[in-house]
Design an enzyme around this catalytic site. Structure first.
Site, PDB file in Angstrom:
ATOM      1  N   CYS A  90       0.640  -1.246   0.036  1.00  0.00           N
ATOM      2  CA  CYS A  90      -0.585   0.600  -0.189  1.00  0.00           C
ATOM      3  C   CYS A  90       0.336   1.494  -0.010  1.00  0.00           C
ATOM      4  O   CYS A  90       2.201   1.687   0.716  1.00  0.00           O
ATOM      5  CB  CYS A  90      -0.757  -0.005   1.373  1.00  0.00           C
ATOM      6  N   CYS A 241      -5.627   6.086  -2.279  1.00  0.00           N
ATOM      7  CA  CYS A 241      -5.032   4.552  -3.005  1.00  0.00           C
ATOM      8  C   CYS A 241      -2.931   4.961  -3.746  1.00  0.00           C
ATOM      9  O   CYS A 241      -3.415   5.517  -5.112  1.00  0.00           O
ATOM     10  CB  CYS A 241      -5.153   3.851  -3.976  1.00  0.00           C
TER      11      CYS A 241
END
Length: 302
Positions: A90, A241
């Protein structure tokens, strides 16, 4: 057990320090903590654990040929999606992770230096930059190189708010992404991303889906700009994101800008991140992601 709530451009995380490597978190416990009504509330959970302190970390160290000790630990980012499932990487999480380590004295980062972070998606490096933190994300690649070369797309995506399926391009940033171009901001705003978009064919381990709208003009003073919304695998729609922003910029370069534009500003609901591409001698491209990270509050779990 103490925790810290952190976010990076609105992508939020429950952060837990585990210096001894003794904390075990079941998927059910992670999902409970990430629940926005019954728990702390977050897109995901990150456990900070020295790589040498548990089996998966030691395997990851061996894979990259590094060592870690109590005196000089290499920190592993044990990242879980909000539903408790394990995720490879991530990008926003790495920034939040680095800020958490530095703020709590678990690591140091001198000006001009770099902080290594081990993830399931490989070794990442963190530097301080004017935007906040810059992460060396590794190389990007096509999930289906043959289809990408032939059509610049490899799948179709149907989402609530779209009348018809749209062509998409799937890109790996150490985790899978499928990027869809939309014609205007109104189309982007009409999307209902509470429901998971349908991707055909879907990559073997599922995929995150990014919807992007190029700015008009697309490039100004050598910098490209796009807006993005994302449905993250195992989470739902998030405000940002990081790996998705990298994948979105890579896809737009393939479709519209060619290789001449190496810096991209990606606008997300939670703010803006900067994506930079750097060519390697072997023809691949390294990707850097830069943006802010903040610690929100600290509490105790029962």
């Amino acid at each position: 057990m103490e925790f810290t709530k952190a976010h990076a451009t609105g992508n939020d995380f429950v952060m837990i320090a585990d210096p001894a490597g003794g904390i075990t978190l079941s998927p059910e416990r992670v999902a409970q903590l990430c629940d926005r009504h019954l728990g702390v509330g977050a897109d995901g959970l990150i456990r900070a654990v020295p790589a040498h302190a548990f089996d998966e970390g030691r395997d990851a160290l061996e894979a990259v040929g590094l060592t870690s000790t109590e005196q000089a630990p290499l920190w592993f980012m044990d990242y879980r999606n909000g539903d408790g499932s394990i995720a490879e990487m991530c990008g926003n999480g790495v920034r939040a992770f680095a800020h958490f380590l530095l703020s709590n004295g678990y690591a140091e980062l001198e000006d001009g230096g770099s902080l290594p972070v081990l993830t399931r998606g490989g070794l990442k490096t963190v530097q301080k930059v004017p935007e906040g933190y810059a992460i060396g994300m590794g190389i990007w690649s096509f999930i289906d190189p043959e289809m990408a070369a032939e059509r610049a797309s490899d799948s179709l995506v149907q989402a609530a708010g779209l009348e018809d399926p749209r062509p998409a391009l799937s890109i790996s940033m150490g985790n899978p992404h499928t990027v869809v171009a939309l014609p205007d901001t109104a189309s982007l705003q009409r999307l209902d991303l509470h429901q998971a978009p349908k991707v055909e064919p879907v990559p073997p381990h599922g995929t995150n889906v990014e919807f992007v709208v190029p700015a008009e003009p697309l490039v100004e003073t050598g910098v490209g700009r796009v807006s993005m919304r994302v449905h993250e695998r195992g989470v739902g729609e998030t405000l940002s994101c990081g790996t998705g922003a990298c994948a979105a910029a890579a896809a737009v370069r393939v479709w519209a800008a060619g290789d001449g534009v190496d810096t991209w500003k990606v606008g997300v609901p939670g703010g803006e991140v900067t994506v930079r591409f750097r060519a390697r001698p072997d023809g691949a491209e390294e990707v850097e992601l830069a943006g802010p990270a903040e610690l929100v509050y600290t509490g105790t779990m029962h």
